[in-house]
Write a protein that holds these residues in place. Structure first.
Motif, PDB file in Angstrom:
ATOM      1  N   GLU A  28      25.173  45.974  38.918  1.00 29.80           N
ATOM      2  CA  GLU A  28      26.175  46.182  37.882  1.00 29.80           C
ATOM      3  C   GLU A  28      27.535  46.490  38.517  1.00 29.80           C
ATOM      4  OE1 GLU A  28      24.793  48.658  34.806  1.00 29.80           O
ATOM      5  OE2 GLU A  28      26.563  48.323  33.579  1.00 29.80           O
ATOM      6  N   ASN A  29      28.586  45.953  37.898  1.00 24.97           N
ATOM      7  CA  ASN A  29      29.963  46.154  38.352  1.00 24.97           C
ATOM      8  C   ASN A  29      30.226  45.719  39.788  1.00 24.97           C
ATOM      9  OD1 ASN A  29      30.554  47.139  35.864  1.00 24.97           O
ATOM     10  ND2 ASN A  29      30.396  49.288  36.461  1.00 24.97           N
ATOM     11  N   SER A  30      29.493  44.705  40.228  1.00 26.93           N
ATOM     12  CA  SER A  30      29.768  44.168  41.557  1.00 26.93           C
ATOM     13  C   SER A  30      30.304  42.745  41.412  1.00 26.93           C
ATOM     14  CB  SER A  30      28.494  44.141  42.397  1.00 26.93           C
ATOM     15  OG  SER A  30      27.613  43.165  41.878  1.00 26.93           O
ATOM     16  N   VAL A  31      30.866  42.250  42.500  1.00 25.74           N
ATOM     17  CA  VAL A  31      31.219  40.831  42.543  1.00 25.74           C
ATOM     18  C   VAL A  31      30.259  40.167  43.515  1.00 25.74           C
ATOM     19  CG1 VAL A  31      32.985  39.132  43.061  1.00 25.74           C
ATOM     20  CG2 VAL A  31      33.639  41.318  42.048  1.00 25.74           C
ATOM     21  N   HIS A  32      29.466  39.276  43.000  1.00 27.32           N
ATOM     22  CA  HIS A  32      28.393  38.671  43.780  1.00 27.32           C
ATOM     23  C   HIS A  32      28.675  37.179  43.898  1.00 27.32           C
ATOM     24  CE1 HIS A  32      23.948  39.119  44.894  1.00 27.32           C
ATOM     25  NE2 HIS A  32      24.292  37.894  45.226  1.00 27.32           N
ATOM     26  N   ALA A  33      28.796  36.689  45.125  1.00 32.58           N
ATOM     27  CA  ALA A  33      29.065  35.263  45.306  1.00 32.58           C
ATOM     28  C   ALA A  33      27.776  34.541  45.668  1.00 32.58           C
ATOM     29  CB  ALA A  33      30.103  35.055  46.394  1.00 32.58           C
ATOM     30  N   ILE A  34      27.633  33.335  45.168  1.00 32.04           N
ATOM     31  CA  ILE A  34      26.506  32.486  45.542  1.00 32.04           C
ATOM     32  C   ILE A  34      27.104  31.241  46.182  1.00 32.04           C
ATOM     33  CG2 ILE A  34      24.555  31.140  44.699  1.00 32.04           C
ATOM     34  CD1 ILE A  34      24.365  33.195  42.395  1.00 32.04           C
ATOM     35  N   THR A 176      37.934  27.756  41.633  1.00 26.79           N
ATOM     36  CA  THR A 176      39.138  27.222  42.277  1.00 26.79           C
ATOM     37  C   THR A 176      38.958  25.790  42.761  1.00 26.79           C
ATOM     38  OG1 THR A 176      38.512  28.006  44.469  1.00 26.79           O
ATOM     39  CG2 THR A 176      39.758  29.530  43.089  1.00 26.79           C
ATOM     40  N   ALA A 177      37.848  25.159  42.372  1.00 30.54           N
ATOM     41  CA  ALA A 177      37.609  23.791  42.843  1.00 30.54           C
ATOM     42  C   ALA A 177      38.764  22.879  42.442  1.00 30.54           C
ATOM     43  CB  ALA A 177      36.302  23.255  42.276  1.00 30.54           C
ATOM     44  N   GLY A 178      39.228  22.086  43.376  1.00 24.28           N
ATOM     45  CA  GLY A 178      40.271  21.112  43.088  1.00 24.28           C
ATOM     46  C   GLY A 178      41.643  21.716  42.882  1.00 24.28           C
ATOM     47  N   THR A 184      45.029  28.516  43.835  1.00 25.87           N
ATOM     48  CA  THR A 184      43.852  29.255  44.292  1.00 25.87           C
ATOM     49  C   THR A 184      44.204  30.720  44.499  1.00 25.87           C
ATOM     50  OG1 THR A 184      43.033  27.280  45.402  1.00 25.87           O
ATOM     51  CG2 THR A 184      42.079  29.381  46.079  1.00 25.87           C
ATOM     52  N   ASN A 185      45.328  30.968  45.162  1.00 23.57           N
ATOM     53  CA  ASN A 185      45.728  32.347  45.404  1.00 23.57           C
ATOM     54  C   ASN A 185      46.022  33.084  44.105  1.00 23.57           C
ATOM     55  OD1 ASN A 185      45.381  32.319  48.146  1.00 23.57           O
ATOM     56  ND2 ASN A 185      47.441  31.523  48.545  1.00 23.57           N
ATOM     57  N   ASN A 186      46.646  32.376  43.166  1.00 16.86           N
ATOM     58  CA  ASN A 186      46.872  32.977  41.852  1.00 16.86           C
ATOM     59  C   ASN A 186      45.565  33.386  41.202  1.00 16.86           C
ATOM     60  OD1 ASN A 186      49.585  33.020  41.525  1.00 16.86           O
ATOM     61  ND2 ASN A 186      49.714  30.896  40.799  1.00 16.86           N
ATOM     62  N   THR A 187      44.593  32.486  41.303  1.00 13.06           N
ATOM     63  CA  THR A 187      43.302  32.765  40.677  1.00 13.06           C
ATOM     64  C   THR A 187      42.629  33.955  41.351  1.00 13.06           C
ATOM     65  OG1 THR A 187      43.127  30.411  40.210  1.00 13.06           O
ATOM     66  CG2 THR A 187      41.121  31.716  39.969  1.00 13.06           C
ATOM     67  N   ILE A 188      42.729  33.999  42.686  1.00 12.38           N
ATOM     68  CA  ILE A 188      42.141  35.142  43.391  1.00 12.38           C
ATOM     69  C   ILE A 188      42.780  36.443  42.908  1.00 12.38           C
ATOM     70  CG2 ILE A 188      41.911  36.268  45.633  1.00 12.38           C
ATOM     71  CD1 ILE A 188      41.695  33.500  46.900  1.00 12.38           C
ATOM     72  N   ASP A 189      44.102  36.428  42.799  1.00 11.79           N
ATOM     73  CA  ASP A 189      44.795  37.631  42.337  1.00 11.79           C
ATOM     74  C   ASP A 189      44.350  38.021  40.938  1.00 11.79           C
ATOM     75  OD1 ASP A 189      46.120  37.758  44.682  1.00 11.79           O
ATOM     76  OD2 ASP A 189      47.959  36.793  43.956  1.00 11.79           O
ATOM     77  N   LEU A 190      44.233  36.996  40.088  1.00  9.00           N
ATOM     78  CA  LEU A 190      43.814  37.265  38.716  1.00  9.00           C
ATOM     79  C   LEU A 190      42.423  37.891  38.700  1.00  9.00           C
ATOM     80  CD1 LEU A 190      44.429  36.881  35.681  1.00  9.00           C
ATOM     81  CD2 LEU A 190      43.384  34.630  35.851  1.00  9.00           C
ATOM     82  N   HIS A 207      32.723  27.243  46.790  1.00 13.90           N
ATOM     83  CA  HIS A 207      32.677  26.523  48.054  1.00 13.90           C
ATOM     84  C   HIS A 207      33.684  27.089  49.039  1.00 13.90           C
ATOM     85  CE1 HIS A 207      30.570  22.526  47.010  1.00 13.90           C
ATOM     86  NE2 HIS A 207      29.818  23.294  47.754  1.00 13.90           N
ATOM     87  N   ASP A 208      34.796  27.574  48.457  1.00 15.84           N
ATOM     88  CA  ASP A 208      35.924  27.982  49.280  1.00 15.84           C
ATOM     89  C   ASP A 208      35.674  29.369  49.872  1.00 15.84           C
ATOM     90  OD1 ASP A 208      38.357  28.884  50.237  1.00 15.84           O
ATOM     91  OD2 ASP A 208      39.505  27.782  48.726  1.00 15.84           O
ATOM     92  N   MET A 209      35.476  29.439  51.202  1.00 15.63           N
ATOM     93  CA  MET A 209      35.121  30.704  51.850  1.00 15.63           C
ATOM     94  C   MET A 209      36.236  31.731  51.736  1.00 15.63           C
ATOM     95  SD  MET A 209      32.180  30.515  52.634  1.00 15.63           S
ATOM     96  CE  MET A 209      31.335  29.103  52.023  1.00 15.63           C
ATOM     97  N   HIS A 210      37.468  31.248  51.701  1.00 13.96           N
ATOM     98  CA  HIS A 210      38.602  32.142  51.535  1.00 13.96           C
ATOM     99  C   HIS A 210      38.441  32.953  50.249  1.00 13.96           C
ATOM    100  CE1 HIS A 210      42.639  33.628  51.430  1.00 13.96           C
ATOM    101  NE2 HIS A 210      42.976  32.889  50.381  1.00 13.96           N
ATOM    102  N   VAL A 211      38.063  32.261  49.189  1.00 17.12           N
ATOM    103  CA  VAL A 211      37.877  32.933  47.902  1.00 17.12           C
ATOM    104  C   VAL A 211      36.734  33.933  48.004  1.00 17.12           C
ATOM    105  CG1 VAL A 211      37.359  32.605  45.466  1.00 17.12           C
ATOM    106  CG2 VAL A 211      38.708  30.893  46.687  1.00 17.12           C
ATOM    107  N   VAL A 212      35.627  33.488  48.590  1.00 18.88           N
ATOM    108  CA  VAL A 212      34.444  34.342  48.680  1.00 18.88           C
ATOM    109  C   VAL A 212      34.763  35.619  49.446  1.00 18.88           C
ATOM    110  CG1 VAL A 212      32.113  34.514  49.624  1.00 18.88           C
ATOM    111  CG2 VAL A 212      32.877  32.394  48.521  1.00 18.88           C
ATOM    112  N   PHE A 213      35.430  35.449  50.603  1.00 20.59           N
ATOM    113  CA  PHE A 213      35.647  36.620  51.445  1.00 20.59           C
ATOM    114  C   PHE A 213      36.738  37.528  50.897  1.00 20.59           C
ATOM    115  CE2 PHE A 213      33.638  33.682  54.586  1.00 20.59           C
ATOM    116  CZ  PHE A 213      32.435  34.368  54.607  1.00 20.59           C
ATOM    117  N   SER A 214      37.608  36.998  50.011  1.00 21.77           N
ATOM    118  CA  SER A 214      38.601  37.918  49.455  1.00 21.77           C
ATOM    119  C   SER A 214      38.067  38.704  48.264  1.00 21.77           C
ATOM    120  CB  SER A 214      39.890  37.207  49.030  1.00 21.77           C
ATOM    121  OG  SER A 214      39.874  35.866  49.271  1.00 21.77           O
ATOM    122  N   LEU A 215      36.980  38.263  47.686  1.00 22.72           N
ATOM    123  CA  LEU A 215      36.551  38.903  46.442  1.00 22.72           C
ATOM    124  C   LEU A 215      35.182  39.575  46.493  1.00 22.72           C
ATOM    125  CD1 LEU A 215      37.560  36.188  43.834  1.00 22.72           C
ATOM    126  CD2 LEU A 215      38.367  38.544  43.825  1.00 22.72           C
TER     127      LEU A 215
END
Ligand SMILES: Nc1ncnc2c1ncn2[C@@H]1O[C@H](COP(=O)(O)OP(=O)(O)OP(=O)(O)O)[C@@H](O)[C@H]1O
Ligand SMILES: [Mg+2]
Lengths: 251, 406
Positions: A28-34, A176-178, A184-190, A207-215
């Protein structure tokens, strides 16, 4: 126990095992990436979670209630919202109306015949819609035709629509695909802003590791329908199994 | 006012004015002028304008808002007519109970047919509705003959039981439909100068009902429910994942539009108390589709305009025969006159369908939004100050929302 428990889930498409005994627990209340290579079964898993696909075996429980056999709209009413790879919004409606629909659904349930009331009289809902648009910086676009929004704005709108329902679990399929780097950075911030401001659990397929590792706080790596590793993001990077899966998947 | 925005209220007032003034407006040419045959202000035709307007307004709630294209809506028109005539036969010649029964029975039929047909969408939905309507059409001619009167249709007779009325008038006639004594066929004539106007009770009864149901459709269009129906049309996937079940929304729209059709069918019987299965034929279902698209699907006024347009054509253009044409072109030299008449001949009289078909094609190709869009383009072209070009900067000068309106 996690807010979402996936236990022993399998799904076959003909001879292909798209999901093979998947076990994942999302806290609960975590961000979990697959994450995982193409064809790993990530989207299939997501479709099982939202009620679009019925698995051949296993169980999916959300807050101790089984999700299996429920329709997508019933699962949403339990507090699960979904953001699509290509934003799914109501293109023929205005941005503002796009915000109203989920708010009405949240308050009134799967169906209500409010055919004689006016929208303007629903002051609470109108105010909530405006507040939400303001939060994602789209208030000045409220009267625009949603189909004419830029891709990034469509994504923002879709997220705003999901969040307006105060979901407990937000599922995101490659949000953030495509997208260009800036979007992408905007979406990460959001997403960070959402994570920090609310009590919400997020499961992100990405797919984007940058997104995964920032969140993400936890990462599950899937390959060929099975989770290989689950760990904190820092430790996933160096894991030889993960590198092998990605190389294998692409080679 | 009345729960409508200022703009909608003035729009409604204009519609009310036009509807009530129809007997004057549709009679612009003096009786003895050559153009008198373009006058449409006679009761029979005006009633049809109002009745088909109601039919199309209801159809538009389903098709215009949800995008579900029914090809069987004439079935409900037929059901409404039969129900009304049965009410005349069994209970009373007052039109109110007849209309109430027409609306209820057609609503029940719509519930059943909609429940089954709406399990599919797109072309499959259209085919299912068509199949149901054709089935009902066939049944009306065969098994159901005791209820429908088969090929002769359902008519009143001199020995109908009519519990709350008389079977025959003292003169031995079949009584006529009335509203608490006001007979639907009653008319007042008014002759001024060369003009002659007819104010008919039946027309005004239809007109008042048409205004009421038009107002109702306005409320539906502007309501949260109406917005949900448009959401169905736009994106059912998003709807599902937003916690909304699209099925009951579409079913409700289907039943409402079926009830509008039943009301229209009941009014047809109230104006002329008989009902026949041909009212349910697929061509009649197709006609309401044409009306809605021609006028502008999804707009408030479009279906009414489309209905008026088609009914006008059907009744006025079909009456222009070669004699009339020769009279018009008599000023031309003889040879040329014959050539001109020969060219126009296929498009008028029995050929009015051809003209209508061509017009329909032109509208669909050049004005996909129908007559309403044509009107909008005209007003935009005549507006003094040109708007800033919205394409220049879509991010900061958002164009106005294409409103579901007018
Ligand atoms: N409806 C379907 N019918 C048959 N096979 C399917 C279906 N959906 C997915 N598959 C197959 O199942 C496997 C897993 O697909 P899935 O879309 O879940 O992968 P993914 O991890 O989301 O991949 P990507 O990263 O490309 O999106 C693939 O081999 C795919 O071809
Ligand atoms: Mg996928």
């Amino acid at each position: 126990m996690g807010i979402l428990e996936i236990k022993g889930v399998s799904k076959r498409f003909g001879g292909l095992k798209a999901l093979d005994d998947v076990n994942i627990s999302i806290a609960e209340n975590s961000v979990h990436a697959i994450i995982g290579p193409n064809g790993a079964g990530k989207s299939t898993l997501l479709n099982v979670l939202v009620g679009k696909l019925v698995p051949d075996a296993g169980s999916v429980t959300f807050e101790n209630q089984s999700l299996l056999g429920r329709k997508p709209y019933e699962i949403n009413q339990l507090g699960v919202a979904r953001v699509f790879q290509t934003p799914e919004i109501f293109g023929d409606l205005s941005v503002f109306e796009n915000m109203l629909v989920p708010l009405f659904a949240h308050r009134d349930g799967t169906f209500r015949m409010h055919a004689y009331e006016t929208i303007a009289a629903e002051r609470d809902i109108v105010a909530a819609a405006e507040a939400m648009l303001d939060e994602v910086n789209m208030l000045e676009k409220r009267d625009m035709h949603a189909a004419s929004l830029s891709r990034g704005d469509k994504r923002r709108l879709e997220m705003a629509m999901c969040l307006s329902q105060e979901p407990k679990l937000l599922l995101l399929d490659e949000p953030t695909a495509g997208m260009a780097r800036a979007d992408t950075n905007n979406t990460i911030d959001l997403l960070k802003q959402i994570r920090d401001k609310r009590d919400i659990t997020m499961a992100i397929i990405e797919h984007d590791m940058h997104v995964v590792f920032s969140l993400a706080e936890r990462v599950t790596v899937m390959a060929q329908g099975t989770p290989l590793v689950e760990d904190a993001p820092e430790r996933i990077k160096g894991n030889p199994k993960v590198q092998e899966a990605y190389l294998g998947g692409h080679g | 006012m009345l729960g409508l925005s200022r703009k909608d209220t003035s729009f409604l007032l204009i519609v009310i004015f036009l509807t009530l003034a129809t007997p004057l407006l549709l009679q612009p040419f003096p009786e003895d002028s050559a153009l008198a045959q373009f006058n449409a202000g006679y009761p029979d035709l005006m009633q049809r304008f109002a009745i088909f307007g109601i039919f199309a307004i209801g159809f538009n709630i389903l098709f215009g808002l949800t995008g579900y294209l029914s090809f069987g809506h004439a079935a409900f028109l037929g059901v409404g007519s039969y129900s009304a005539v049965w009410m005349f036969k069994l209970l009373t010649m007052n039109v109110i109970p007849a209309l109430i029964l027409a609306v209820i029975v057609s609503g029940l039929f719509a519930l059943l047919i909609g429940y089954v047909s709406l399990r599919r969408s797109g072309i499959y939905f259209s085919i299912l509705t068509l199949a149901f309507a054709q089935m009902m059409f066939a049944l009306a001619y065969s098994v159901l003959t005791p209820i429908t009167g088969g090929e002769t249709g359902l008519q009143l007779s001199l020995n109908d039981p009519r519990i709350l009325g008389v079977s025959q008038t003292p003169e031995g006639n079949i009584p006529v439909p009335h509203l608490f004594g006001l007979e639907m066929r009653d008319s007042v004539q008014w002759a001024v100068g060369g003009w002659e106007f007819t104010f008919n009770a039946g027309y005004y009864f239809c007109a008042v009902i048409a205004i009421l149901v038009f107002y109702l459709s306005m409320r539906i269009f502007r309501s949260p429910f109406g917005m949900m129906l448009r959401a169905v049309k736009t994106n059912q996937t998003r709807m599902n994942y937003t916690g909304l079940n699209p099925r009951p929304y579409t079913l409700a729209a289907f039943v409402i539009s079926g009830m509008y059709a039943g009301l229209a069918g009941g009014l047809m019987a109230a104006m002329d108390p008989l009902a026949g299965a041909e009212r349910m034929q697929w061509t009649a279902s197709g006609e309401v589709v044409l009306m809605t698209i021609l006028g502008g699907a999804g707009t408030l006024m479009g279906p009414v305009l489309g209905a008026g347009f088609i009914k006008y054509f059907e009744n006025i253009f079909s009456k222009i025969n070669d004699n009339v044409l020769h009279a018009w072109f008599a000023f031309l030299p003889d040879g040329l006159e014959d050539v001109v008449v020969a060219i126009i001949h296929p498009f008028v009289g029995k050929g009015w369908h051809l003209t209508l078909g061509i017009l329909f094609m032109l509208v669909v190709i050049f004005l996909p939004g129908g007559l309403v869009e044509g009107y909008r383009r005209l007003t935009r072209a005549f507006r003094r100050t040109p708007r800033p070009d919205p394409r220049r900067d879509p991010e900061h000068h958002p164009g106005p929302v294409p409103h579901v309106g007018e």
